[in-house]
Design a protein around this motif. Sequence first.
Motif, PDB file in Angstrom:
ATOM      1  N   ALA A 214      -5.205   6.183  14.405  1.00  0.00           N
ATOM      2  CA  ALA A 214      -4.526   6.340  13.117  1.00  0.00           C
ATOM      3  C   ALA A 214      -5.478   6.017  11.970  1.00  0.00           C
ATOM      4  N   SER A 215      -6.251   4.958  12.135  1.00  0.00           N
ATOM      5  CA  SER A 215      -7.202   4.564  11.097  1.00  0.00           C
ATOM      6  C   SER A 215      -8.204   5.682  10.832  1.00  0.00           C
ATOM      7  N   ALA A 216      -8.755   6.269  11.893  1.00  0.00           N
ATOM      8  CA  ALA A 216      -9.744   7.335  11.735  1.00  0.00           C
ATOM      9  C   ALA A 216      -9.141   8.559  11.068  1.00  0.00           C
ATOM     10  N   ALA A 217      -7.948   8.956  11.503  1.00  0.00           N
ATOM     11  CA  ALA A 217      -7.316  10.157  10.947  1.00  0.00           C
ATOM     12  C   ALA A 217      -6.975   9.967   9.472  1.00  0.00           C
ATOM     13  N   VAL A 218      -6.418   8.818   9.148  1.00  0.00           N
ATOM     14  CA  VAL A 218      -6.050   8.554   7.755  1.00  0.00           C
ATOM     15  C   VAL A 218      -7.291   8.518   6.869  1.00  0.00           C
ATOM     16  N   LEU A 219      -8.363   7.942   7.365  1.00  0.00           N
ATOM     17  CA  LEU A 219      -9.583   7.815   6.576  1.00  0.00           C
ATOM     18  C   LEU A 219     -10.166   9.183   6.229  1.00  0.00           C
ATOM     19  N   VAL A 220     -10.131  10.104   7.162  1.00  0.00           N
ATOM     20  CA  VAL A 220     -10.616  11.457   6.881  1.00  0.00           C
ATOM     21  C   VAL A 220      -9.815  12.081   5.743  1.00  0.00           C
ATOM     22  N   ALA A 221      -8.490  11.943   5.803  1.00  0.00           N
ATOM     23  CA  ALA A 221      -7.630  12.556   4.790  1.00  0.00           C
ATOM     24  C   ALA A 221      -7.774  11.881   3.430  1.00  0.00           C
ATOM     25  N   THR A 222      -7.763  10.543   3.405  1.00  0.00           N
ATOM     26  CA  THR A 222      -7.807   9.840   2.116  1.00  0.00           C
ATOM     27  C   THR A 222      -9.133  10.042   1.405  1.00  0.00           C
ATOM     28  N   MET A 223     -10.227  10.117   2.152  1.00  0.00           N
ATOM     29  CA  MET A 223     -11.520  10.313   1.503  1.00  0.00           C
ATOM     30  C   MET A 223     -11.703  11.757   1.050  1.00  0.00           C
ATOM     31  N   ALA A 224     -11.048  12.706   1.710  1.00  0.00           N
ATOM     32  CA  ALA A 224     -11.047  14.077   1.205  1.00  0.00           C
ATOM     33  C   ALA A 224     -10.355  14.125  -0.155  1.00  0.00           C
ATOM     34  N   LEU A 225      -9.275  13.374  -0.296  1.00  0.00           N
ATOM     35  CA  LEU A 225      -8.592  13.286  -1.589  1.00  0.00           C
ATOM     36  C   LEU A 225      -9.501  12.654  -2.647  1.00  0.00           C
ATOM     37  N   ALA A 226     -10.193  11.575  -2.271  1.00  0.00           N
ATOM     38  CA  ALA A 226     -11.097  10.909  -3.219  1.00  0.00           C
ATOM     39  C   ALA A 226     -12.196  11.857  -3.683  1.00  0.00           C
ATOM     40  N   ALA A 247      -0.625   6.856  -4.907  1.00  0.00           N
ATOM     41  CA  ALA A 247       0.441   6.965  -3.910  1.00  0.00           C
ATOM     42  C   ALA A 247      -0.047   7.530  -2.582  1.00  0.00           C
ATOM     43  N   THR A 248      -1.147   8.248  -2.581  1.00  0.00           N
ATOM     44  CA  THR A 248      -1.645   8.873  -1.349  1.00  0.00           C
ATOM     45  C   THR A 248      -2.929   8.206  -0.866  1.00  0.00           C
ATOM     46  N   HIS A 249      -3.994   8.404  -1.612  1.00  0.00           N
ATOM     47  CA  HIS A 249      -5.286   7.809  -1.259  1.00  0.00           C
ATOM     48  C   HIS A 249      -5.196   6.280  -1.186  1.00  0.00           C
ATOM     49  N   GLY A 250      -4.572   5.667  -2.194  1.00  0.00           N
ATOM     50  CA  GLY A 250      -4.516   4.212  -2.239  1.00  0.00           C
ATOM     51  C   GLY A 250      -3.684   3.608  -1.126  1.00  0.00           C
ATOM     52  N   VAL A 251      -2.465   4.104  -0.975  1.00  0.00           N
ATOM     53  CA  VAL A 251      -1.584   3.571   0.069  1.00  0.00           C
ATOM     54  C   VAL A 251      -2.136   3.891   1.451  1.00  0.00           C
ATOM     55  N   GLY A 252      -2.675   5.088   1.620  1.00  0.00           N
ATOM     56  CA  GLY A 252      -3.236   5.470   2.915  1.00  0.00           C
ATOM     57  C   GLY A 252      -4.400   4.580   3.316  1.00  0.00           C
ATOM     58  N   ASN A 253      -5.317   4.323   2.381  1.00  0.00           N
ATOM     59  CA  ASN A 253      -6.444   3.449   2.691  1.00  0.00           C
ATOM     60  C   ASN A 253      -5.995   2.024   3.001  1.00  0.00           C
ATOM     61  N   ALA A 254      -4.974   1.556   2.273  1.00  0.00           N
ATOM     62  CA  ALA A 254      -4.514   0.185   2.468  1.00  0.00           C
ATOM     63  C   ALA A 254      -3.831   0.002   3.816  1.00  0.00           C
ATOM     64  N   LEU A 255      -2.867   0.864   4.109  1.00  0.00           N
ATOM     65  CA  LEU A 255      -2.070   0.711   5.330  1.00  0.00           C
ATOM     66  C   LEU A 255      -2.680   1.436   6.523  1.00  0.00           C
ATOM     67  N   GLY A 256      -3.041   2.687   6.315  1.00  0.00           N
ATOM     68  CA  GLY A 256      -3.512   3.490   7.437  1.00  0.00           C
ATOM     69  C   GLY A 256      -4.907   3.136   7.899  1.00  0.00           C
ATOM     70  N   PHE A 257      -5.789   2.853   6.936  1.00  0.00           N
ATOM     71  CA  PHE A 257      -7.164   2.519   7.318  1.00  0.00           C
ATOM     72  C   PHE A 257      -7.384   1.010   7.458  1.00  0.00           C
ATOM     73  N   ALA A 258      -7.284   0.277   6.349  1.00  0.00           N
ATOM     74  CA  ALA A 258      -7.677  -1.134   6.363  1.00  0.00           C
ATOM     75  C   ALA A 258      -6.832  -1.962   7.313  1.00  0.00           C
ATOM     76  N   LEU A 259      -5.515  -1.890   7.166  1.00  0.00           N
ATOM     77  CA  LEU A 259      -4.648  -2.730   7.990  1.00  0.00           C
ATOM     78  C   LEU A 259      -4.749  -2.350   9.462  1.00  0.00           C
ATOM     79  N   CYS A 260      -4.699  -1.053   9.761  1.00  0.00           N
ATOM     80  CA  CYS A 260      -4.790  -0.630  11.164  1.00  0.00           C
ATOM     81  C   CYS A 260      -6.132  -0.994  11.777  1.00  0.00           C
TER      82      CYS A 260
END
Length: 279
Positions: A214-226, A247-260
């Motif tokens: 989940a962390s890897a998948a979210v990171l790909v998506a959130t950094m594409a947004l960045a 709402a997307t990049h920020g929350v995704g990086n916080a929960l999907g990447f960092a926390l996971c």
Amino acid sequence: MSVLVGLVVMLGMLVIVPAGLGLVGDPALARIRRLWPLFAVPGAVALWLPRGTAATAAAACYALGTLLLAAHAPLRLARTRGAGPAEIALLTALVTPSVAALALVAERSGHELFGFGLGILALTVPHFHFAGFAAALVAGLVCRAGDDGPVGRFAALSVPLGTLLVLAGYFIGDLAELAGAVVLTAGMWAVALLTRRTALGVGRDRVTRILLTASAAVLVATMALALSWALGEATGLPHPSLTWMAATHGVGNALGFALCSLLALRRLQHPTHPEGRTA
């Protein structure tokens, strides 16, 4: 500061930073980690107070904690007598919360620091907790854990470099910030690749594998947004708004990447972690 940004920053202050410090394996950082609530709780309170003296004082208390953390970086560097890629990433992680804290103190006092508006300062706070601290920390830990081949070294070096370039871009201009975003995105995608490789090697530990994937998948998506946002800012092409990015990049990086990521690395480092655990 919006409710969403405030909640993301609280997660960074109260959970991500102390959890990350606990993974480094440094006794001095363990002592700072035990003291961390004394700084992080006032910092979290500052997020919800009206701008003014009380909010500024509470934010300054958090800033003291981040300065204590940053001050450990040169001490650690002197003790190791050299810094490979993994150590550079870990040292970067120790310093970046102080950048976030400086922006927080300025924003809570209503002061437009270096000419940056209060909205930009408010978004700088989560950025340097997650794209700064969490990203550099995970890159360093993954590289140090054995993924120290070309991809690991690239991740451990490009994440700090990209973070520094993005910070410089705040002062130089949108094109410099775009260059930083390109480097940071490349580094984060390298972290995603290493994280996915780690997920494939955890045996039957299903929970850890899910967290890492989940962390890897979210990171790909959130950094594409960045990257799309930075490109739009530099060229005028259509791009997401700052509200949408939070709402997307920020929350995704916080929960999907960092926390996971940190939860998964905690499971992998735990001394009683059984290779065959399935839950």
